[in-house]
Structures are given as structure tokens and as C-alpha cells.
Design a protein around this motif. Structure first.
Motif, PDB file in Angstrom:
ATOM      1  N   GLN A 184       0.824  -1.240   0.064  1.00  0.00           N
ATOM      2  CA  GLN A 184       0.020  -0.116  -0.168  1.00  0.00           C
ATOM      3  C   GLN A 184       0.771   1.274   0.129  1.00  0.00           C
ATOM      4  OE1 GLN A 184      -3.935  -0.546   2.194  1.00  0.00           O
ATOM      5  NE2 GLN A 184      -2.881  -1.894   3.119  1.00  0.00           N
ATOM      6  N   VAL A 185       2.159   1.081   0.501  1.00  0.00           N
ATOM      7  CA  VAL A 185       2.954   2.351   0.505  1.00  0.00           C
ATOM      8  C   VAL A 185       3.237   2.571  -0.856  1.00  0.00           C
ATOM      9  CG1 VAL A 185       5.203   3.040   0.992  1.00  0.00           C
ATOM     10  CG2 VAL A 185       3.836   2.411   2.865  1.00  0.00           C
ATOM     11  N   GLU A 186       3.625   1.366  -1.768  1.00  0.00           N
ATOM     12  CA  GLU A 186       3.873   1.591  -3.066  1.00  0.00           C
ATOM     13  C   GLU A 186       2.851   2.384  -3.913  1.00  0.00           C
ATOM     14  OE1 GLU A 186       6.919   1.279  -4.352  1.00  0.00           O
ATOM     15  OE2 GLU A 186       7.654   1.136  -2.162  1.00  0.00           O
ATOM     16  N   TRP A 187       1.613   1.820  -3.509  1.00  0.00           N
ATOM     17  CA  TRP A 187       0.430   2.504  -4.198  1.00  0.00           C
ATOM     18  C   TRP A 187       0.414   4.005  -3.791  1.00  0.00           C
ATOM     19  CZ3 TRP A 187      -3.328  -1.989  -2.732  1.00  0.00           C
ATOM     20  CH2 TRP A 187      -2.975  -3.270  -3.486  1.00  0.00           C
ATOM     21  N   ALA A 188       0.721   4.418  -2.541  1.00  0.00           N
ATOM     22  CA  ALA A 188       0.749   5.842  -2.192  1.00  0.00           C
ATOM     23  C   ALA A 188       1.585   6.608  -3.076  1.00  0.00           C
ATOM     24  CB  ALA A 188       0.911   5.927  -0.568  1.00  0.00           C
ATOM     25  N   LYS A 189       2.705   5.814  -3.210  1.00  0.00           N
ATOM     26  CA  LYS A 189       3.852   6.680  -4.027  1.00  0.00           C
ATOM     27  C   LYS A 189       3.310   6.702  -5.670  1.00  0.00           C
ATOM     28  CE  LYS A 189       7.617   5.264  -1.060  1.00  0.00           C
ATOM     29  NZ  LYS A 189       8.987   4.475  -0.989  1.00  0.00           N
ATOM     30  N   LYS A 190       2.802   5.915  -6.005  1.00  0.00           N
ATOM     31  CA  LYS A 190       2.331   5.638  -7.400  1.00  0.00           C
ATOM     32  C   LYS A 190       1.240   6.851  -7.634  1.00  0.00           C
ATOM     33  CE  LYS A 190       0.329   2.649 -10.790  1.00  0.00           C
ATOM     34  NZ  LYS A 190      -0.237   1.254 -11.049  1.00  0.00           N
ATOM     35  N   TYR A 191       0.422   6.631  -6.603  1.00  0.00           N
ATOM     36  CA  TYR A 191      -0.817   7.703  -7.025  1.00  0.00           C
ATOM     37  C   TYR A 191      -0.738   8.896  -6.453  1.00  0.00           C
ATOM     38  CZ  TYR A 191      -3.231   3.614  -8.974  1.00  0.00           C
ATOM     39  OH  TYR A 191      -3.458   2.521  -9.820  1.00  0.00           O
ATOM     40  N   GLU A 192       0.508   9.301  -5.717  1.00  0.00           N
ATOM     41  CA  GLU A 192       0.651  10.604  -4.978  1.00  0.00           C
ATOM     42  C   GLU A 192      -0.501  10.711  -3.986  1.00  0.00           C
ATOM     43  OE1 GLU A 192       1.022  13.368  -8.193  1.00  0.00           O
ATOM     44  OE2 GLU A 192       3.193  12.846  -8.471  1.00  0.00           O
ATOM     45  N   LEU A 193      -0.581   9.963  -3.040  1.00  0.00           N
ATOM     46  CA  LEU A 193      -1.386   9.932  -2.137  1.00  0.00           C
ATOM     47  C   LEU A 193      -1.149   9.865  -0.488  1.00  0.00           C
ATOM     48  CD1 LEU A 193      -4.514   7.867  -3.283  1.00  0.00           C
ATOM     49  CD2 LEU A 193      -4.534  10.142  -3.162  1.00  0.00           C
ATOM     50  N   PRO A 194      -1.518  10.451   0.364  1.00  0.00           N
ATOM     51  CA  PRO A 194      -0.972  10.028   1.789  1.00  0.00           C
ATOM     52  C   PRO A 194      -1.411   8.833   2.184  1.00  0.00           C
ATOM     53  CG  PRO A 194      -2.814  11.681   1.921  1.00  0.00           C
ATOM     54  CD  PRO A 194      -2.548  11.536   0.395  1.00  0.00           C
ATOM     55  N   ILE A 195      -0.891   8.447   3.394  1.00  0.00           N
ATOM     56  CA  ILE A 195      -1.219   7.186   4.029  1.00  0.00           C
ATOM     57  C   ILE A 195      -1.843   7.288   5.201  1.00  0.00           C
ATOM     58  CG2 ILE A 195       0.110   5.788   2.389  1.00  0.00           C
ATOM     59  CD1 ILE A 195       2.159   5.296   4.581  1.00  0.00           C
ATOM     60  N   VAL A 196      -2.588   6.611   5.765  1.00  0.00           N
ATOM     61  CA  VAL A 196      -3.348   6.859   7.280  1.00  0.00           C
ATOM     62  C   VAL A 196      -3.131   5.678   7.991  1.00  0.00           C
ATOM     63  CG1 VAL A 196      -5.465   7.181   8.459  1.00  0.00           C
ATOM     64  CG2 VAL A 196      -5.159   8.453   6.094  1.00  0.00           C
ATOM     65  N   ILE A 197      -2.218   5.890   8.879  1.00  0.00           N
ATOM     66  CA  ILE A 197      -1.380   4.466   9.599  1.00  0.00           C
ATOM     67  C   ILE A 197      -2.238   4.210  10.779  1.00  0.00           C
ATOM     68  CG2 ILE A 197       0.432   3.409  10.583  1.00  0.00           C
ATOM     69  CD1 ILE A 197       2.099   5.119   8.466  1.00  0.00           C
ATOM     70  N   HIS A 198      -2.699   2.897  11.073  1.00  0.00           N
ATOM     71  CA  HIS A 198      -3.258   2.511  12.378  1.00  0.00           C
ATOM     72  C   HIS A 198      -1.896   1.617  12.807  1.00  0.00           C
ATOM     73  CE1 HIS A 198      -5.980  -0.240  14.699  1.00  0.00           C
ATOM     74  NE2 HIS A 198      -5.025  -1.098  14.458  1.00  0.00           N
ATOM     75  N   CYS A 199      -1.523   1.788  14.284  1.00  0.00           N
ATOM     76  CA  CYS A 199      -0.380   1.017  14.711  1.00  0.00           C
ATOM     77  C   CYS A 199      -0.562   0.582  15.841  1.00  0.00           C
ATOM     78  CB  CYS A 199       0.946   1.774  14.452  1.00  0.00           C
ATOM     79  SG  CYS A 199       0.831   3.412  15.147  1.00  0.00           S
TER      80      CYS A 199
END
Length: 256
Positions: A117-132
Motif C-alpha cells: 500500500q505504501v508503493e501505491w501511495a507513491k504511485k498515486y501521490e496519496l498520503p497514507i493513514v496509519i493504524h499501529c
């Protein structure tokens, strides 16, 4: 009236089925005019998008796979996420991340799903919302390994230490501050004073983690001002300033 943003709310959840229009009206009356909705898995997509369609100026959908929905068949779920990302624009990839609280069985799969999903974020230029949950250090390390100029996002429901906050913000990620900040023994009273408003987003995580004095009840976006008041009291500043800065942060991160 100050304008607020709820950067993380599951308002498509079953607990809102009977009165969502009233919940949203109350939210808007309290100045919470922007609500960002994290996806869970394939079961939440239709309801989430229906709300976005009804309230296009106020409610914005993300697309992602929640770590608690990662199992041995997680590739099937990710395929659905990938299909949607290629089909239309979303405000973020999320809710994604890791979770060692409920079940550690699929930890390796969680890490794999995270990286994809991080790679998709880079591809589509979107931020990631992280649960941890119970996995913040492990997750920070993964972001540090994967970080480049294309990657940004927010660590949702941040309840960590000042040191962890520093590592996160040095990665140009935001900290999601929610109802736990209002809890008597939540521990955030010693951390928030040292955080810069420019690094914070406000969130409810509705319907979970309602702030004091509603703790234990259903959380709602209209409770965001209570969280803002708590942050303002700990930062020794005005609520209007908290509202202005954190709402601006949300608009900057999500692009809407």
C-alpha cells in the motif's frame, strides 16, 4: 465559529445506520464541516461511497485495507483496493498499517500489505493513514525504511511518547490526536505540550474512543471541538488557533 476537520471517522459504521443525517447535521452545527472516512475492507466500501456521494462537500473517502482485515487471503482484499485506486480519486490510502493488539497470527502478512500500500501511495501521490496499535515502533521503522519524497501521511490515534512523536514528525508525517487526549490517565497531557500544532490533525475515530465527558458512549464528529479544547488547554493557546492550524493541516494533507 471555528471551522474544524475530523481527519478520521467511520461514519458508515453500523452504529450510525439509524441516525446518520442527524449526526452529520450536529457535526456541521458544531463547525466540523470536513470529515475524512478511512476504509476497512471490501465490506465497508459501498456504504462509505454512498455517504460521500450524498455529502460531496463534507465527507471524503479513503481506500485501503485495515490491518485487522489482513489474513491468509489478504491478496484478494488488496486486489479490490487496487482496482478502486485505478478507477477514481481518493483523498488517501487508508486505513492501513499494523496491529499487534488483537492477533499476531498474520504479522508477516500485515507487513507485506503495508509495503504494497505504501508503493501505491507513491504511485498515486496519496498520503497514507496509519493504524499501529501496539506496534508503533515497528511501524515507524518500516516508514523510515520506505520513506522518500513521495511519501507522507498521518499516524492515526497517536498515543505515543515525545520521542516517538519526534521520529514521526521528522518523517514529515502528522500525528492524529483524538479522544484519548481527554482521558484522565491517557498520558497525552505530558506529550501534547511539546508538540507543534503544525504537526497535528484532530480526529474522533468515530464511533470509537469518545472524548470525556462522553467516554464509553458512541463517538461522533461533533465531539471534535472537545478534543480541540483539550489540545488548546495543554498548549496554552486559543481553540480558534487549534482549529485553524489543524484544519489547514488536514486540507493540506488530503488535498480537499
Amino acid at each position: 465559529m471555528p471551522e474544524f476537520a475530523d481527519s478520521h471517522a467511520h461514519i458508515y459504521a453500523e452504529k450510525f445506520k439509524n441516525d446518520l443525517p442527524d449526526v452529520l447535521e450536529q457535526s456541521f452545527e458544531n463547525g466540523v464541516n470536513k470529515i475524512y472516512m478511512p476504509n476497512i475492507d471490501h465490506t465497508s466500501i459501498d456504504d462509505m461511497l454512498e455517504i460521500e456521494n450524498k455529502y460531496p462537500e463534507n465527507c471524503f473517502a479513503m481506500m485501503g485495507l485495515h490491518p485487522c482485515s489482513v489474513n491468509k487471503d489478504f491478496e484478494k482484499e488488496l486486489y479490490i483496493v487496487e482496482e478502486w485506486l485505478a478507477k477514481r480519486k481518493f483523498c488517501a490510502i487508508g486505513e492501513m498499517g499494523t496491529d499487534l493488539y488483537w492477533d499476531k497470527t498474520y504479522w508477516e502478512q500485515q507487513k507485506e500489505a503495508f509495503k504494497i500500500q505504501v508503493e501505491w501511495a507513491k504511485k498515486y501521490e496519496l498520503p497514507i493513514v496509519i493504524h499501529c496499535r501496539e506496534s508503533i515502533d515497528e511501524t515507524i521503522e518500516m516508514v523510515e525504511e520506505l520513506k522518500d519524497d513521495r511519501l507522507t501521511g498521518v499516524f492515526h490515534c497517536f498515543t505515543g511518547s515525545a520521542e516517538q512523536a519526534k521520529r514521526i514528525t521528522e518523517l514529515d508525517f502528522y500525528l492524529g490526536i483524538g479522544g484519548v487526549s481527554t482521558f484522565k490517565n491517557g498520558g497525552m497531557d505530558t506529550v501534547i505540550p511539546d508538540l507543534d500544532l503544525s504537526t497535528l490533525l484532530l480526529e474522533t475515530d468515530s464511533p470509537y474512543l469518545a472524548p470525556t465527558p462522553h467516554r464509553g458512549k458512541r463517538n461522533e464528529p461533533s465531539f471534535i471541538p472537545l478534543i480541540a479544547e483539550r489540545v488548546a488547554s495543554l498548549k496554552l493557546c486559543e481553540v480558534d488557533e487549534v482549529a485553524e492550524v489543524t484544519t489547514g493541516n488536514a486540507k493540506k494533507l488530503f488535498g480537499v
